[in-house]
Design a protein around this motif. Structure first.
Motif, PDB file in Angstrom:
ATOM      1  N   HIS A  44      -2.218   0.438  -9.278  1.00 53.44           N
ATOM      2  CA  HIS A  44      -2.252  -0.376 -10.486  1.00 53.44           C
ATOM      3  C   HIS A  44      -2.214  -1.871 -10.189  1.00 53.44           C
ATOM      4  CE1 HIS A  44      -1.503   3.413 -12.416  1.00 53.44           C
ATOM      5  NE2 HIS A  44      -1.774   2.842 -13.570  1.00 53.44           N
ATOM      6  N   ARG A  45      -1.559  -2.228  -9.109  1.00 52.46           N
ATOM      7  CA  ARG A  45      -1.473  -3.650  -8.783  1.00 52.46           C
ATOM      8  C   ARG A  45      -2.548  -4.067  -7.796  1.00 52.46           C
ATOM      9  NH1 ARG A  45       3.566  -6.502 -10.104  1.00 52.46           N
ATOM     10  NH2 ARG A  45       4.628  -5.161 -11.582  1.00 52.46           N
ATOM     11  N   ASN A  57       1.408  -2.727   2.908  1.00 59.58           N
ATOM     12  CA  ASN A  57       2.325  -1.726   2.387  1.00 59.58           C
ATOM     13  C   ASN A  57       3.116  -1.082   3.517  1.00 59.58           C
ATOM     14  OD1 ASN A  57       1.559  -2.037  -0.240  1.00 59.58           O
ATOM     15  ND2 ASN A  57       0.191  -0.260  -0.297  1.00 59.58           N
ATOM     16  N   MET A  86       4.593  -0.159  -6.268  1.00 59.84           N
ATOM     17  CA  MET A  86       5.476   0.886  -5.747  1.00 59.84           C
ATOM     18  C   MET A  86       5.110   2.256  -6.303  1.00 59.84           C
ATOM     19  SD  MET A  86       9.630   1.196  -5.980  1.00 59.84           S
ATOM     20  CE  MET A  86       9.986   0.021  -4.682  1.00 59.84           C
TER      21      MET A  86
ATOM     22  N   THR E  35      -3.431   5.894  -0.643  1.00 61.83           N
ATOM     23  CA  THR E  35      -2.700   5.245   0.444  1.00 61.83           C
ATOM     24  C   THR E  35      -3.287   5.722   1.762  1.00 61.83           C
ATOM     25  OG1 THR E  35      -0.670   5.066  -0.834  1.00 61.83           O
ATOM     26  CG2 THR E  35      -0.440   4.991   1.557  1.00 61.83           C
ATOM     27  N   ILE E  63      -2.362  10.819  -4.966  1.00 55.47           N
ATOM     28  CA  ILE E  63      -1.531  11.509  -5.944  1.00 55.47           C
ATOM     29  C   ILE E  63      -2.308  11.551  -7.247  1.00 55.47           C
ATOM     30  CG2 ILE E  63       0.674  11.513  -7.154  1.00 55.47           C
ATOM     31  CD1 ILE E  63       1.644   9.602  -4.899  1.00 55.47           C
ATOM     32  N   LYS E 100       1.364   7.202 -14.488  1.00 49.72           N
ATOM     33  CA  LYS E 100       0.640   6.312 -13.582  1.00 49.72           C
ATOM     34  C   LYS E 100      -0.515   7.014 -12.876  1.00 49.72           C
ATOM     35  CE  LYS E 100       1.999   3.131 -10.208  1.00 49.72           C
ATOM     36  NZ  LYS E 100       2.938   2.344  -9.399  1.00 49.72           N
TER      37      LYS E 100
HETATM   38  N1  LIG Z   1      -2.518   7.612  -7.051  1.00 49.38           N
HETATM   39  C1  LIG Z   1      -2.059   7.161  -5.878  1.00 49.38           C
HETATM   40  N2  LIG Z   1      -2.128   7.971  -4.786  1.00 49.38           N
HETATM   41  C2  LIG Z   1      -1.673   7.558  -3.590  1.00 49.38           C
HETATM   42  N3  LIG Z   1      -1.133   6.344  -3.383  1.00 49.38           N
HETATM   43  C3  LIG Z   1      -1.056   5.485  -4.416  1.00 49.38           C
HETATM   44  C4  LIG Z   1      -1.509   5.850  -5.701  1.00 49.38           C
HETATM   45  N4  LIG Z   1      -1.294   4.811  -6.534  1.00 49.38           N
HETATM   46  C5  LIG Z   1      -0.729   3.831  -5.791  1.00 49.38           C
HETATM   47  N5  LIG Z   1      -0.584   4.223  -4.513  1.00 49.38           N
HETATM   48  C6  LIG Z   1       0.001   3.446  -3.396  1.00 49.38           C
HETATM   49  O1  LIG Z   1       1.125   2.724  -3.850  1.00 49.38           O
HETATM   50  C7  LIG Z   1       0.916   1.308  -3.726  1.00 49.38           C
HETATM   51  C8  LIG Z   1       1.475   0.619  -4.934  1.00 49.38           C
HETATM   52  O2  LIG Z   1       0.898   1.162  -6.104  1.00 49.38           O
HETATM   53  P1  LIG Z   1       0.794   0.360  -7.462  1.00 49.38           P
HETATM   54  O3  LIG Z   1       2.194  -0.032  -7.815  1.00 49.38           O
HETATM   55  O4  LIG Z   1       0.176   1.363  -8.422  1.00 49.38           O
HETATM   56  O5  LIG Z   1      -0.097  -0.813  -7.193  1.00 49.38           O
HETATM   57  C9  LIG Z   1      -0.592   1.157  -3.577  1.00 49.38           C
HETATM   58  O6  LIG Z   1      -0.921  -0.022  -2.851  1.00 49.38           O
HETATM   59  C10 LIG Z   1      -0.982   2.422  -2.860  1.00 49.38           C
HETATM   60  O7  LIG Z   1      -0.747   2.290  -1.452  1.00 49.38           O
END
Ligand SMILES: Nc1ncnc2c1ncn2[C@@H]1O[C@H](COP(=O)(O)O)[C@@H](O)[C@H]1O
Ligand SMILES: Nc1ncnc2c1ncn2[C@@H]1O[C@H](COP(=O)(O)O)[C@@H](O)[C@H]1O
Ligand SMILES: Nc1ncnc2c1ncn2[C@@H]1O[C@H](COP(=O)(O)O)[C@@H](O)[C@H]1O
Ligand code: NA
Ligand code: NA
Ligand code: NA
Lengths: 101, 316, 316, 316, 101, 101
Positions: A44-45, A57, A86, E35, E63, E100
């Motif tokens: 999302h970010r 990360n 996260m 990831t 995920i 999410k």
């Molecule tokens: N659906 C997903 N499956 C696997 N890893 C994820 C997923 N969404 C986010 N991530 C990992 O978690 C980090 C932070 O996620 P976010 O807070 O959604 O930006 C990302 O930079 C990815 O490494």
């Protein structure tokens, strides 16, 4: 599956900048250890491509009992989830020497 | 004299490669290695010079730049709040970035000055190091107030013991203790290769800067204007201060460069921990995506011309 | 003049260490770092020379080598199909490897020529860069026909924006714009250290090449013969073309080296995406395990002798 | 002559940064890169010298140092068992560390000698390489007895094909074959940059050494005394042997340095596999946390003074 | 275990060269993030020791909900499994903020 | 969950120095492949921060059938657990092409 060798494996994927604080918190919450691997990804970010520090990360694994797992996820949700990139997930794993965790 | 410094061409290569979505990527370890070498080299050079002059005579300059570093965020903050309509955390964080400095910009300026044989006060790396810190503290106070909740010991740790400060300060100390003669044996790595490593560093910076530009579209025209206008304003403050402190034309220009540069290493790391609700994409887009390219492509010659004018008008 | 270039000894050290199952391994980041420096350095050198001559005069040579790079796979393909009894994908993929070029082989040849003070046309890096591409396209067509399903935009992206081409071409442009004087400041890293980094690179190549040899046993004697016979044949084509284009003896020999060399970076990557049913082990065993060692250990002197003979027989 | 070698200042910077819990960390790949370069460089230099003298004349020296490397652990072992009250595995493992050598310590000594223009026998890298091995074998026998269960082929593989030995030996061979003239082209990387890379290496060593000190508190005062007393004792043995072998004052001092230094790369790796019940924290705290800093900060000048005394008393 | 916080964790271990294509495909199939960690290993297609580009693996985690997981595994099986070094496995994990994914 | 696509995923986090021996052992015990990522962490044997060789961890994953998983965990417990920094856990995963493992 749920015999007395079962523990929780909590996996956290988040910004490398949080390493220091998170490890301190986990220790306080009762984790006896952790494992870190370097990671990159997107979510999302946006894209976190690990080209340089602010954009990297880490993937933290903590094996612990149910109560500690609960405490850790709750703490992450309260303190970090809103402001940081996260992802947190957990599952049951069967461990050798369960007393270690 | 070349019209364009070749190291700038490496930056443009990085920009172009990233814009065309090339597979080119430098391993993180290479980026780390090169930036460690640059930080140490800048520190070492500065330290050698410090050994040559009485430390006391520098104190007024040191205090003055610390003051400048604290004031610049106070100017940026209301602009970001009122004109940019940003929330408090974002405005404070961006303000901190622009009050602090960019070591990469400084290194490019050194290279530009060298190519033109322009002298400048050799203790600049000391001022550079000093300038990293105060804006961070001001930024945190702007975001939080003097809140009891801020863990100041954590902040201090983050700020003073980050990689950048430790290597700059360590280099300064080593250079100061060892002196020019003492460093002869390590000169081939830290001095002779400086520009080569700077070229590699700028290649990577180009790749990174282009990646930031993607987010620019979303954040609109204000960020673009701020990312150019703020350094121009700061450079005037820096140049005026340089003149006031009695620096040479080169030194005045270099202080203008420092004032105009925006942090993209120390400040982002500290803000992420201390002002977590600030959106890091905004500040990095501004400092890395706009101000850094602007400064190294156009800003440095402008700031030098400004310093010349100032000295011409007001006398040296 | 040393009987054996010391950088070759690094290659042999790598081979030996790998053969004896030593724990020696270079981190991937080191391999990346060194190959980035070599690619940029080769480009920069070539670019400086390009600036010295009218570009138009090079066009015929450029077209000719592109043609050569397209024809060589067409010769290799039927040999691999009919004598090697390979399936279409494998034959096409290997043919593409041998039509393209190896930057590592070129670098070793440069070192060998330098040690013997043999001059060659300084725009060779331009021809090297040009030669990387056409064989890939021919290889894909050989494997797929002019199928509508091939995503040509993906192929083009993979081919033209891979690390190798971007750095070679980027280096060429930077060298061309900055010129010899402009590059003085980065010479210590890119020029003075060139052979040292080449030594590290060859150490790693030795480790990698030995690892390929393990698979050789399984693929039998044809691959071995092809891996030596094909470069010998190609070198004759390259040398003849060099003579035809009016190159010096050194330039003729260098074009023979380029023709004889087989890709192990750009082509494997492109084939993996575009001809996925080709077995990458086959082509890498041939190009990395056989042809690369053959060329740098024995081939280069042979190709130079060939160029001398040609010029002696046919006049320069 | 500088009072303190600047490269030592890098070590102190690392120590200080780690002690203050700075975020400074070198990527593992950088540490690997730098240590690969240092090992090769030491080997190359030694190899060039070997080419200059009849190999036969070195045999007695080679045998003598192998004997010394085997005897030193036999002295350390009972001390560790009886006074230190350690269990058999721990005592044997630590004894092996102190019978073997530290390449980092040797490199610092070379730098110290160079700065003072002290000559020493140039085949020292050969003796250094030889000294790595025997103590490991003795340590294993001390821990296990001549047990049938020890997989000696695994041990031999671990010992002789570890990164350190392969690179030192490889460098020696390449230097020996290529000779001084052959190495001119790679000199800029391996020789000119040697001290610069040594500085980076020592920065990392400082970070690592400080991390070991944390464990010192737990293991008490014996380890501290042993980590200083043992190298002092060994240096006397080394110096006496050097004098006995007819080495110059510099050579005598260098053999004392080698004897006094304790391994922290080859031996820990081998002990971990062959004597797994030994606690690696104990031996690393001693060798890395105590003996290494002691040797490079204080030991080297002491050992040199010792060699001078010995030659003054007994005649050269 | 199968409450509404449960999602699928799909893990793919494959050739680094596929990164670009796979990520594009996953996005198209509905994945909201991913990831990546660098990996090496061995399997049916021999040793992949990560010494250099063509020989490196990546380990991708996605995920997602059951449907997307199904689509991803099916797509991998159809398009890549025959020609590339690739291993795919999936399991249930319990996530924070299930919306999410 | 326990259909015929289910296999065991055994994960081992341990000292990098053991890589060579462990991979040999796993092969002998019937594993058809493995995947390694570089890791760091902390546990009962202190902090292993991966700054240099002796202090680095690896994270090994082996996908295999129940019997091989049993053999591997037993072997690790007997031969290594007492003397090395090591954590072992296992879980069920659903795999593509189960005949591969
Ligand atoms: N659906 C997903 N499956 C696997 N890893 C994820 C997923 N969404 C986010 N991530 C990992 O978690 C980090 C932070 O996620 P976010 O807070 O959604 O930006 C990302 O930079 C990815 O490494
Ligand atoms: N049984 C296994 N357990 C864990 N990882 C495996 C296994 N088999 C294969 N892999 C990983 O998947 C990659 C591709 O596998 P393969 O297609 O069998 O060559 C290998 O390079 C390993 O990293
Ligand atoms: N509770 C835990 N959770 C996750 N990883 C752990 C845990 N305990 C230990 N580890 C990992 O396993 C390694 C060896 O553990 P130990 O044998 O307890 O020192 C550590 O260095 C960590 O990487
Ligand atoms: Na500023
Ligand atoms: Na070719
Ligand atoms: Na010793």
């Amino acid at each position: 599956m749920s015999n007395d060798h079962t523990r929780k494996l909590v996996t956290i994927i988040t910004e490398a900048a949080l390493e220091h604080s998170l490890l301190r918190d986990f220790k306080r919450l009762g984790a006896k250890g952790h494992t870190i691997t370097e990671a990159r990804g997107s979510g999302h970010r946006g894209v976190r491509s690990a080209g340089w520090e602010s954009n990297s990360n880490i993937r933290i694994e903590v094996i612990c009992n149910e109560a500690v797992a609960q405490a850790i996820t709750q703490h992450l949700q309260d303190q970090y989830y809103a402001n940081y990139a996260m992802v947190v997930y957990s599952s049951d794993v069967s461990v050798l020497r369960p007393d270690k965790f | 004299m070349a019209v364009i410094d070749p190291i700038i061409l490496f930056f443009l290569l990085g920009l172009a490669a990233s814009a065309m979505r090339s597979e080119l990527r430098l391993p993180a370890a290479v980026y780390d290695f090169v930036s460690i070498l640059l930080l140490l080299a800048i520190g070492l050079k500065g330290g050698v010079e410090l050994a040559r002059q009485p430390f006391g005579s520098l104190l007024p300059q040191m205090l003055a730049v610390v003051l400048m570093g604290s004031m610049l965020p106070l100017v940026a903050f209301p602009v970001l709040r009122l004109i940019g309509r940003m929330n408090r955390a974002d405005a404070a964080s961006i303000a901190a970035h622009y009050g602090s400095v960019s070591v990469g910009t400084y290194a490019v300026a050194v290279s530009w000055f060298d190519a033109r044989q322009i002298d400048f006060e050799a203790h600049m790396p000391l001022l550079l190091t000093l300038l990293e810190v105060p804006a961070i503290l001001v930024g945190i106070v702007l975001a939080r107030g003097l809140s009891r909740e801020t863990r100041w010991s954590d902040v201090a740790h983050e700020v003073f013991l980050g990689k950048g400060i430790v290597l700059l300060l360590g280099g300064l100390l080593i250079g100061w203790i060892a002196g020019e003669d003492g460093l002869v044996s390590i000169k081939p790595l830290f001095i002779d290769l400086f520009k080569g490593f700077l070229a590699i560093f700028l290649l990577e910076m180009g790749l990174i800067a282009a990646a930031q530009l993607g987010t620019l579209r979303r954040h609109g025209v204000f960020l673009l204007l701020f990312g150019i206008g703020m350094p121009l304003f700061s450079s005037v403050v820096g140049a005026a201060l340089g003149w006031g402190l009695g620096l040479s034309v080169g030194g005045t220009a270099m202080l203008a460069v420092l004032a105009a540069s925006a942090s993209y290493i120390a400040v982002p790391a500290a803000m992420r921990i201390s002002v977590p609700d600030a959106n890091p994409t905004l500040s990095l887009t501004a400092s890395l995506g706009i101000t850094f390219p602007f400064n190294i492509l156009l800003g440095i010659p402008i700031y030098y011309a400004l310093a010349q004018q100032l000295h011409a008008w007001l006398g040296s």
